[in-house]
Design a protein around this motif. Structure first.
Motif, PDB file in Angstrom:
ATOM      1  N   ASP A  15      53.605  45.305  42.262  1.00  0.00           N
ATOM      2  CA  ASP A  15      52.569  46.193  41.735  1.00  0.00           C
ATOM      3  C   ASP A  15      51.406  45.333  41.247  1.00  0.00           C
ATOM      4  O   ASP A  15      51.626  44.374  40.484  1.00  0.00           O
ATOM      5  CB  ASP A  15      53.160  47.020  40.587  1.00  0.00           C
ATOM      6  CG  ASP A  15      52.138  47.902  39.920  1.00  0.00           C
ATOM      7  OD1 ASP A  15      51.829  48.966  40.468  1.00  0.00           O
ATOM      8  OD2 ASP A  15      51.642  47.501  38.833  1.00  0.00           O
ATOM      9  N   ALA A  16      50.191  45.655  41.661  1.00  0.00           N
ATOM     10  CA  ALA A  16      49.027  44.844  41.310  1.00  0.00           C
ATOM     11  C   ALA A  16      48.863  44.697  39.805  1.00  0.00           C
ATOM     12  O   ALA A  16      48.605  43.589  39.301  1.00  0.00           O
ATOM     13  CB  ALA A  16      47.761  45.443  41.927  1.00  0.00           C
ATOM     14  N   LYS A  17      49.030  45.768  39.057  1.00  0.00           N
ATOM     15  CA  LYS A  17      48.873  45.703  37.603  1.00  0.00           C
ATOM     16  C   LYS A  17      49.929  44.792  36.983  1.00  0.00           C
ATOM     17  O   LYS A  17      49.618  43.975  36.116  1.00  0.00           O
ATOM     18  CB  LYS A  17      48.951  47.100  36.999  1.00  0.00           C
ATOM     19  CG  LYS A  17      48.741  47.111  35.505  1.00  0.00           C
ATOM     20  CD  LYS A  17      48.802  48.509  34.922  1.00  0.00           C
ATOM     21  CE  LYS A  17      48.631  48.426  33.405  1.00  0.00           C
ATOM     22  NZ  LYS A  17      48.910  49.684  32.747  1.00  0.00           N
ATOM     23  N   ARG A  20      49.009  41.156  37.738  1.00  0.00           N
ATOM     24  CA  ARG A  20      47.895  40.710  36.886  1.00  0.00           C
ATOM     25  C   ARG A  20      48.365  40.421  35.466  1.00  0.00           C
ATOM     26  O   ARG A  20      48.056  39.373  34.899  1.00  0.00           O
ATOM     27  CB  ARG A  20      46.780  41.762  36.862  1.00  0.00           C
ATOM     28  CG  ARG A  20      45.868  41.734  38.067  1.00  0.00           C
ATOM     29  CD  ARG A  20      44.632  42.596  37.877  1.00  0.00           C
ATOM     30  NE  ARG A  20      44.925  43.981  37.503  1.00  0.00           N
ATOM     31  CZ  ARG A  20      45.193  44.961  38.370  1.00  0.00           C
ATOM     32  NH1 ARG A  20      45.194  44.699  39.662  1.00  0.00           N
ATOM     33  NH2 ARG A  20      45.433  46.177  37.951  1.00  0.00           N
ATOM     34  N   ALA A  54      50.838  42.593  46.450  1.00  0.00           N
ATOM     35  CA  ALA A  54      49.955  43.649  45.943  1.00  0.00           C
ATOM     36  C   ALA A  54      48.677  43.094  45.323  1.00  0.00           C
ATOM     37  O   ALA A  54      47.705  43.829  45.167  1.00  0.00           O
ATOM     38  CB  ALA A  54      50.697  44.515  44.923  1.00  0.00           C
ATOM     39  N   ASP A  55      48.663  41.806  44.968  1.00  0.00           N
ATOM     40  CA  ASP A  55      47.466  41.212  44.366  1.00  0.00           C
ATOM     41  C   ASP A  55      47.557  39.696  44.442  1.00  0.00           C
ATOM     42  O   ASP A  55      48.647  39.138  44.591  1.00  0.00           O
ATOM     43  CB  ASP A  55      47.325  41.658  42.903  1.00  0.00           C
ATOM     44  CG  ASP A  55      45.910  41.504  42.363  1.00  0.00           C
ATOM     45  OD1 ASP A  55      44.981  41.220  43.156  1.00  0.00           O
ATOM     46  OD2 ASP A  55      45.719  41.659  41.143  1.00  0.00           O
ATOM     47  N   SER A  59      43.071  36.100  41.307  1.00  0.00           N
ATOM     48  CA  SER A  59      42.186  37.156  40.790  1.00  0.00           C
ATOM     49  C   SER A  59      42.438  37.394  39.310  1.00  0.00           C
ATOM     50  O   SER A  59      41.508  37.644  38.538  1.00  0.00           O
ATOM     51  CB  SER A  59      42.399  38.461  41.559  1.00  0.00           C
ATOM     52  OG  SER A  59      42.063  38.294  42.908  1.00  0.00           O
ATOM     53  N   SER A  60      43.687  37.293  38.900  1.00  0.00           N
ATOM     54  CA  SER A  60      44.053  37.456  37.493  1.00  0.00           C
ATOM     55  C   SER A  60      43.446  36.337  36.654  1.00  0.00           C
ATOM     56  O   SER A  60      43.010  36.564  35.526  1.00  0.00           O
ATOM     57  CB  SER A  60      45.571  37.444  37.330  1.00  0.00           C
ATOM     58  OG  SER A  60      46.161  38.438  38.134  1.00  0.00           O
ATOM     59  N   GLU A  63      39.798  36.939  36.045  1.00  0.00           N
ATOM     60  CA  GLU A  63      39.563  37.979  35.027  1.00  0.00           C
ATOM     61  C   GLU A  63      39.614  37.438  33.598  1.00  0.00           C
ATOM     62  O   GLU A  63      39.073  38.063  32.693  1.00  0.00           O
ATOM     63  CB  GLU A  63      40.590  39.106  35.169  1.00  0.00           C
ATOM     64  CG  GLU A  63      40.373  39.987  36.371  1.00  0.00           C
ATOM     65  CD  GLU A  63      41.415  41.083  36.490  1.00  0.00           C
ATOM     66  OE1 GLU A  63      42.265  41.238  35.575  1.00  0.00           O
ATOM     67  OE2 GLU A  63      41.387  41.788  37.511  1.00  0.00           O
TER      68      GLU A  63
END
Length: 122
Positions: A15-17, A20, A54-55, A59-60, A63
């Motif tokens: 899951d992307a969330k 992250r 998923a991610d 990218s995390s 952020e």
């Protein structure tokens, strides 16, 4: 001096969330435990197990302010029986700390990967 710092964590599902949140928790822990700031970072290599797509962990990192840090993501070798849903990182950092003072971070189910590093006295 440039040193390497290892870390790993896991998520419950692809899951992307979750990816992250777990990645950011890991990176913040490494930074805090090693008294680092973003300017100390040379580069980071992230890997994920083949069941996570998923991610991007990079990218995390972006952020949380790592815009100027060179980052790379890759997939782990799919070794049978390996820990699933795992995110790993190898940070290269500028530090005056010697090798024995480096604090490697293994969170969640990833603690099983390198108990020898976690049990070592700094």
């Amino acid at each position: 001096m440039v040193r390497g710092i290892r870390g790993a964590t896991t998520v419950d599902r692809n899951d992307a969330k979750e990816i992250r949140e777990a990645t950011q928790e890991l990176l913040r822990s490494i930074m805090s435990e090693n008294l680092l700031c973003t300017d100390d970072l040379v580069s980071a290599i992230f890997t994920v197990t083949p069941d996570l797509n998923a991610d991007f962990p990079a990218s995390s990192a972006r952020e949380i302010g790592w815009q100027l840090v060179p980052l790379l993501c890759s997939t782990e070798i799919p070794v049978p029986g390996a820990l699933p849903h795992c995110i790993r990182v190898l940070l290269h950092v500028n530090t005056a700390r010697n090798q024995t003072e480096i604090r490697h971070m293994f969170l969640r189910d990833a603690v099983i990967l390198r108990k020898d590093l976690l049990d070592a006295d700094p």
